[in-house]
Design an enzyme around this catalytic site. Structure first.
Site, PDB file in Angstrom:
ATOM      1  N   ARG A 124     -15.945 -13.380 -10.650  1.00 26.66           N
ATOM      2  CA  ARG A 124     -15.395 -12.830 -11.895  1.00 26.66           C
ATOM      3  C   ARG A 124     -16.118 -13.362 -13.127  1.00 26.66           C
ATOM      4  O   ARG A 124     -16.262 -12.649 -14.122  1.00 26.66           O
ATOM      5  CB  ARG A 124     -13.897 -13.138 -11.991  1.00 26.66           C
ATOM      6  CG  ARG A 124     -13.110 -12.289 -11.015  1.00 26.66           C
ATOM      7  CD  ARG A 124     -11.623 -12.418 -11.168  1.00 26.66           C
ATOM      8  NE  ARG A 124     -10.986 -11.305 -10.476  1.00 26.66           N
ATOM      9  CZ  ARG A 124      -9.725 -11.289 -10.080  1.00 26.66           C
ATOM     10  NH1 ARG A 124      -8.946 -12.336 -10.306  1.00 26.66           N
ATOM     11  NH2 ARG A 124      -9.233 -10.238  -9.473  1.00 26.66           N
ATOM     12  N   LYS A 146      -0.799  -0.094   7.280  1.00 30.07           N
ATOM     13  CA  LYS A 146       0.404   0.711   7.060  1.00 30.07           C
ATOM     14  C   LYS A 146       0.185   1.961   6.231  1.00 30.07           C
ATOM     15  O   LYS A 146      -0.444   1.916   5.177  1.00 30.07           O
ATOM     16  CB  LYS A 146       1.464  -0.139   6.353  1.00 30.07           C
ATOM     17  CG  LYS A 146       2.061  -1.179   7.248  1.00 30.07           C
ATOM     18  CD  LYS A 146       3.135  -1.920   6.507  1.00 30.07           C
ATOM     19  CE  LYS A 146       3.869  -2.877   7.423  1.00 30.07           C
ATOM     20  NZ  LYS A 146       4.753  -3.756   6.655  1.00 30.07           N
ATOM     21  N   GLY A 154      -5.045  -4.399  -7.309  1.00 29.50           N
ATOM     22  CA  GLY A 154      -3.975  -3.482  -7.693  1.00 29.50           C
ATOM     23  C   GLY A 154      -4.460  -2.314  -8.535  1.00 29.50           C
ATOM     24  O   GLY A 154      -4.053  -1.163  -8.328  1.00 29.50           O
TER      25      GLY A 154
END
Ligand code: ADP
Ligand code: MG
Length: 391
Positions: free
Chosen positions: A36, A184, A364
């Site tokens: 980062r 999932k 996210g």
């Protein structure tokens, strides 16, 4: 997508508030992965070349609006200095050309998108620069409220990320393949629903492919799958058909009785799966099939591994597909973009990170973007661009 960057406006001799994501992984006060920090260097270099003063803003961990010393960013300047080759001061009293301010989340106003806190921040600068795509899915004071107070543009890292994502999904060269794997369906329903409307091929792998096979009426033995997601899987298959999206499911699977390192395994047809085994990776026929389609594609977007890549040799399917995507990228045949926590780890394990066109480390925010959601931080950049055009 229209936004302006630091190169489109005059930043010469101005004080720039640079929202960065310096929420770096640490251990015993050391930074364990400087990715980062490294990725911000082009922005820092450009601003320094323009003699801008740079006030760096970031959050770190989850202090929840309280000044907790263990979440202070005061340890970070020496690491920034080393990577950015410039002196970095700390805190509001610093008079260095580059200064890092304290953890934004020490102020409860940050996560509440509070205008008063944004005003406090805005006081320090003339221009706001957002270079933290990974925080763009949150409307916080330092990503949203502040954009109403100062001229707002993207940093060079944000710009490269937005351009890569745009080239992969919003205006891609066709045919486009999305590869979606992982464990999932339930965590990726929105991703799958968005993909079927946008891509030519949706290749499914991982345990989520088991749920699709089960939804088609096939017994997947003791494989991991989601029995309460069969209707959703069927809906996605229908929607794919309506949108001319080809679903690519495993032809064969690697099967084990017990999942452990080097467990005895066999290759089984997905449509005749033994009742006492679990499918934990895709087999060679699936790999060959996917690779043959990949050769015809111009764009690939990847989220989620093809198998249990953490346990060898069940990383084989993921590795082989990754190597093919990497080779096609290197030869200039495709644009490849990948993201997701486990996906980045899996591609690293395959030794392919460097050869993809773009790897998004924005967990996210990347997921919300491939879900087709509007990200508040990105929307603010677009709004600022249209405002400056109108002016
Ligand atoms: P990402 O973090 O990149 O979004 P996910 O979290 O969705 O990816 O999926 C990663 C996880 O899926 C890994 O832990 C991997 O072991 C698991 N997985 C993949 N294939 C299977 C499978 N066939 N059976 C069980 N778990 C699987
Ligand atoms: Mg994950």
């Amino acid at each position: 997508m229209t936004f302006q960057t630091i190169k489109d406006i005059d930043v010469k001799n101005k004080t720039v508030l640079l929202r960065a994501d310096l929420n770096v992984p640490t251990q015993d006060g050391q930074v364990t992965d400087t990715t980062r920090i490294d990725r911000l260097k082009p922005t820092i270099d450009y601003l320094l070349s323009q003699n801008s003063k740079i006030i760096v803003l970031s959050h770190f961990g989850r202090p929840k609006g309280q000044e907790k010393p263990e979440f202070s960013l005061s340890f970070l300047p020496p690491f920034l200095e080393k990577k950015w080759s410039v002196k970095v001061g700390f805190g509001q009293e610093s008079s260095e050309q580059v200064t890092l301010l304290e953890n934004l989340r020490f102020n409860p106003g940050e996560e509440k998108n509070n205008t008063a806190f944004a005003e406090e921040l805005a006081k320090h600068g003339d221009i706001y620069v957002n270079d933290a795509f990974s925080c763009a899915h949150r409307a916080h004071a330092s990503t949203e409220a502040i954009t109403h107070l100062l001229p707002t543009v993207a940093g060079l890292l944000m710009a490269s990320e937005l351009n890569a994502l745009n080239d992969a999904l919003e205006s891609p060269q066709k045919p486009v393949m999305a590869i979606v794997g992982g464990s999932k369906i339930s965590t990726k329903l929105s991703v799958l629903n968005n993909m079927v409307t946008k891509v030519d091929y949706l290749t499914l792998g991982g345990a989520m492919a088991n749920t699709f096979l089960a939804a088609q009426g096939h017994d997947m033995g003791s494989s991991l799958y989601e029995p309460d997601m069969l209707d959703e899987a069927q809906d996605i298959l229908k929607s794919a058909k309506a949108n001319n999206c080809n679903i690519v499911l495993p032809i064969d699977c690697i099967a084990v009785e017990k999942l452990e390192e080097n467990a005895p395994h066999s290759t089984e047809f997905a449509l005749q799966f033994p009742s006492d085994k679990s499918a934990i990776d895709i087999g060679e026929q699936s790999i060959a099939h996917i690779n043959s389609i990949l050769k015809t594609c111009k764009t690939v977007l990847w989220n989620g591994p093809m198998g249990v890549f953490e346990i060898k040799p069940f990383d084989n399917g993921t590795n082989q597909i990754a190597k093919q995507v990497a080779a096609l990228t290197k030869s200039g045949n495709i644009l490849s973009v990948a993201g997701g926590g486990d996906t980045v780890a899996a591609l690293d394990n395959a030794g392919c990170i460097k050869d993809f066109s773009y790897i998004s480390t924005a967990g996210g925010a990347f997921l919300e973007w491939i879900e087709g959601k509007e990200l508040p931080g990105v929307k603010a950049l677009e709004k600022a661009a249209s405002k400056s055009k109108a002016a």
